[in-house]
Write a protein that holds these residues in place. Structure first.
Motif, PDB file in Angstrom:
ATOM      1  N   LEU A  76      30.485  50.778 -11.521  1.00 50.56           N
ATOM      2  CA  LEU A  76      31.400  50.862 -12.657  1.00 50.56           C
ATOM      3  C   LEU A  76      31.190  52.153 -13.442  1.00 50.56           C
ATOM      4  N   ALA A  77      29.922  52.527 -13.635  1.00 50.27           N
ATOM      5  CA  ALA A  77      29.635  53.773 -14.349  1.00 50.27           C
ATOM      6  C   ALA A  77      30.151  54.977 -13.578  1.00 50.27           C
ATOM      7  N   ARG A  78      29.997  54.958 -12.261  1.00 53.69           N
ATOM      8  CA  ARG A  78      30.530  56.044 -11.451  1.00 53.69           C
ATOM      9  C   ARG A  78      32.049  56.144 -11.565  1.00 53.69           C
ATOM     10  N   GLY A  79      32.683  54.997 -11.807  1.00 57.55           N
ATOM     11  CA  GLY A  79      34.129  54.982 -11.972  1.00 57.55           C
ATOM     12  C   GLY A  79      34.572  55.303 -13.387  1.00 57.55           C
ATOM     13  N   GLY A  80      33.650  55.650 -14.235  1.00 51.85           N
ATOM     14  CA  GLY A  80      33.992  56.035 -15.597  1.00 51.85           C
ATOM     15  C   GLY A  80      34.234  54.877 -16.544  1.00 51.85           C
ATOM     16  N   ARG A  81      33.822  53.673 -16.153  1.00 48.32           N
ATOM     17  CA  ARG A  81      34.044  52.502 -17.007  1.00 48.32           C
ATOM     18  C   ARG A  81      32.908  52.357 -18.010  1.00 48.32           C
ATOM     19  N   PRO A  82      33.231  52.092 -19.262  1.00 45.80           N
ATOM     20  CA  PRO A  82      32.177  51.888 -20.272  1.00 45.80           C
ATOM     21  C   PRO A  82      31.476  50.556 -20.045  1.00 45.80           C
ATOM     22  N   ILE A  83      30.163  50.602 -19.938  1.00 45.10           N
ATOM     23  CA  ILE A  83      29.397  49.402 -19.619  1.00 45.10           C
ATOM     24  C   ILE A  83      28.216  49.239 -20.566  1.00 45.10           C
ATOM     25  N   VAL A  84      27.778  47.989 -20.681  1.00 53.62           N
ATOM     26  CA  VAL A  84      26.499  47.660 -21.323  1.00 53.62           C
ATOM     27  C   VAL A  84      25.760  46.753 -20.353  1.00 53.62           C
ATOM     28  N   VAL A  85      24.511  47.139 -20.027  1.00 50.98           N
ATOM     29  CA  VAL A  85      23.702  46.360 -19.090  1.00 50.98           C
ATOM     30  C   VAL A  85      22.532  45.745 -19.845  1.00 50.98           C
ATOM     31  N   THR A  86      22.376  44.425 -19.730  1.00 50.93           N
ATOM     32  CA  THR A  86      21.193  43.763 -20.265  1.00 50.93           C
ATOM     33  C   THR A  86      20.404  43.167 -19.103  1.00 50.93           C
ATOM     34  N   PHE A  87      19.112  42.982 -19.318  1.00 54.03           N
ATOM     35  CA  PHE A  87      18.239  42.485 -18.246  1.00 54.03           C
ATOM     36  C   PHE A  87      17.260  41.486 -18.817  1.00 54.03           C
ATOM     37  N   GLU A  88      17.301  40.281 -18.282  1.00 53.80           N
ATOM     38  CA  GLU A  88      16.353  39.241 -18.669  1.00 53.80           C
ATOM     39  C   GLU A  88      15.416  39.005 -17.494  1.00 53.80           C
ATOM     40  N   GLY A  89      14.270  39.646 -17.521  1.00 51.89           N
ATOM     41  CA  GLY A  89      13.320  39.501 -16.429  1.00 51.89           C
ATOM     42  C   GLY A  89      12.223  40.538 -16.530  1.00 51.89           C
ATOM     43  N   GLY A 109      20.628  57.529 -15.077  1.00 48.05           N
ATOM     44  CA  GLY A 109      20.643  57.720 -16.522  1.00 48.05           C
ATOM     45  C   GLY A 109      21.251  56.565 -17.298  1.00 48.05           C
ATOM     46  N   ILE A 110      21.351  55.399 -16.676  1.00 47.14           N
ATOM     47  CA  ILE A 110      21.946  54.238 -17.349  1.00 47.14           C
ATOM     48  C   ILE A 110      20.803  53.387 -17.890  1.00 47.14           C
ATOM     49  N   SER A 111      20.799  53.190 -19.187  1.00 47.07           N
ATOM     50  CA  SER A 111      19.700  52.476 -19.831  1.00 47.07           C
ATOM     51  C   SER A 111      20.020  50.989 -19.954  1.00 47.07           C
ATOM     52  N   ILE A 112      18.963  50.222 -20.123  1.00 46.98           N
ATOM     53  CA  ILE A 112      19.093  48.785 -20.339  1.00 46.98           C
ATOM     54  C   ILE A 112      19.154  48.524 -21.834  1.00 46.98           C
ATOM     55  N   ALA A 113      20.217  47.850 -22.276  1.00 47.00           N
ATOM     56  CA  ALA A 113      20.392  47.560 -23.698  1.00 47.00           C
ATOM     57  C   ALA A 113      19.456  46.433 -24.125  1.00 47.00           C
ATOM     58  N   ALA A 114      18.992  46.511 -25.348  1.00 49.11           N
ATOM     59  CA  ALA A 114      18.098  45.486 -25.872  1.00 49.11           C
ATOM     60  C   ALA A 114      18.845  44.220 -26.256  1.00 49.11           C
ATOM     61  N   GLU A 115      20.118  44.359 -26.608  1.00 51.19           N
ATOM     62  CA  GLU A 115      20.913  43.218 -27.051  1.00 51.19           C
ATOM     63  C   GLU A 115      22.269  43.220 -26.361  1.00 51.19           C
TER      64      GLU A 115
END
Length: 489
Positions: A76-89, A109-115
């Protein structure tokens, strides 16, 4: 990748079969290929579902389902879509494929959001999948509740988190299924749990991508039967060409159930329908003069498809031994089933029908099935496929376990799950209508598993096609049985 066409037949593979297919496919491909394909497929579907999104939230969990989410986020990021990624683990404990996917995400360069984001146009549920061994809890559960309460569409990768792929039971309650538009992209295989118990509500619209894997050598755990093809009727035919149905039921105070079953059998195409009410003093309604009333004891059961038990009360017990011994083909419903559950001698008569080449179809709801199995409703609903299959084997017959995703099981057939029907059917009398429709299908000469599958399909399809502005009742449904069969695909 395509939307699953439920008018076509599909093979369904549960947890063990899906893992077998996955391991075989992975062994023939370069490392991480399947997960990357899953990410591409998910991203493609996400972009189609939310083409003008300002934010797509991808919620990733601690296993390979989370890895699919990482790969989807990267696409999705490669396609220019705005994203938010969260990770529980715990990144250090991720499986190898998922750890590789997370590394690729971070390298881009895609970071994991805290919330979780406060506003989003689509949520991708990549928290728990096929290998989940625990219910969602803590922040993971909070995220699921957040996405399903938001009103934004939710896309589950492979399975909605917390849903068992074999049984369709959910480990959590996410509330009203109508509040959120739900989608599920089933990967590698189509899972039975998506179509029964909680599965239909949680999965919503089911999409499928086989990721290029070969499923042909792995036996299915169940099937979706596909839309039946209505039989063409020859011009040179008569009422005797389509069989006789006898309905035995309708004890005092419950005669409506017998008339409903008989009306449905007539409108579903039976050549002749006889009504043997157990209330001798009940008047006959004038609604359908084509229905022929007879004393139950006078019916030639050896030449008929018999529907027994609808509104039968305890009065049906007086006719049950004769029905079990003589009926050429038999649909047992409602109080007929309850009587079998109470009396071992009648259970033996029922089992003996198979040895005498006499066809029997049982149509229990979960409580009736529980009585027959000597258990409770919770145990039946915990694994509907297993309960229906056990009941079919125990009693040597075909079983229709009614409910969301009705299960049709026979001794020698792969179970079928019916994908039609909706909550309109959750009203009194619709089960009597179904029993009559099954009786009509048996009278036409169909073998029992097919007769049950076709009747259940058309019964649900009539409810699915019901006009939103038209009142619904079992009486109206009974008169729509034949119309459903005539609808084009």
């Amino acid at each position: 990748m395509h939307r699953l066409d439920l008018t076509l037949p599909h093979l369904l593979h549960g947890i063990d079969a899906s893992r077998h297919i996955e391991h075989a496919a992975a062994a023939s491909l370069p490392a991480h290929t399947l997960m990357r394909r899953a990410g591409v497929a998910t991203a493609r579907l996400a972009m189609a579902l939310a083409p003008h999104s300002h934010c797509i939230w991808i919620a990733c969990g601690p296993g390979n389902n989370g890895g699919d989410g990482f790969e989807a986020a990267l696409e999705l990021a490669r396609g220019g879509r705005p994203i938010v990624v969260t990770f529980e683990g715990d990144a250090a404990r991720l499986p190898a494929d998922a750890r590789d996917a997370l590394g690729r995400l971070q390298a881009a360069g895609i970071s994991i959001a805290a919330e979780a984001p406060r506003h989003f146009d689509l949520a991708v549920d990549a928290l728990l999948g096929l290998g989940a061994s625990r219910a969602p809890e803590g922040r993971m559960l909070d995220h699921l509740r957040c996405m399903h309460a938001s009103g934004a569409p939710v896309l589950a990768i492979d399975l909605p988190s917390g849903l068992n792929a074999d049984t369709g039971r959910s480990a959590i309650d996410l509330g009203n299924a109508g509040r959120t538009q739900r989608h599920c992209l089933s990967l590698l295989t189509v899972k039975p749990g998506l179509f029964t118990a909680h599965g239909r509500d949680l999965a919503g619209t089911v999409w499928f991508d086989d990721l290029g894997a070969d499923r042909t050598g792995t036996p299915p755990d169940a099937r979706l039967p596909g839309r039946p093809t209505p039989a063409l009727r020859a011009h040179d035919s008569h009422k005797g060409s389509f069989g006789d149905v006898a309905v035995i039921g309708g004890a005092p105070g419950m005669t409506g159930a017998g008339w409903l079953a008989a009306t449905a059998a007539l409108h579903a195409g039976a050549g002749r329908v006889f009504v043997g009410l157990l209330d001798n003093d009940a008047p006959s309604p004038a609604a359908d003069h084509a229905l022929m009333r007879r004393a139950p004891q006078s019916l030639a059961l050896e030449r008929m498809a018999v529907v027994c038990g609808c509104g039968g009360g305890t009065a049906v017990e007086g006719m049950l031994p004769e029905v079990l011994a003589r009926a050429r083909s038999l649909v047992l419903d409602a109080d007929g089933l309850n009587a079998i559950a109470r009396e071992d001698a009648w259970r033996s008569l029922l089992k003996a029908r198979a040895q005498a080449q006499q066809v029997t179809v049982l149509t229990p709801h979960p409580l009736e099935a529980a009585r027959l199995l000597g258990t409770d409703t919770g145990a039946v609903q915990a694994d509907r496929l297993a309960a229906a299959t056990q009941l079919a084997r125990d009693l040597c017959c075909t079983v229709v376990l009614k409910g969301s995703g009705s299960v049709i099981a026979s001794v020698d057939d792969t179970p079928s799950i019916n994908p039609t029907g909706n909550a309109r059917l959750a009203t009194g009398g619709t089960g009597d209508v179904l029993a009559g429709m099954v009786g009509s299908a048996l009278a036409s000469g169909l073998e029992p598993h097919r007769a049950a599958c076709e009747a259940v399909w058309w019964h649900g399809a009539a409810a699915d096609g019901w006009p939103a502005d038209r009142p619904f009742s079992a009486s109206l449904l009974a008169r729509q049985a034949g119309i459903a069969l005539a609808r084009p695909a």
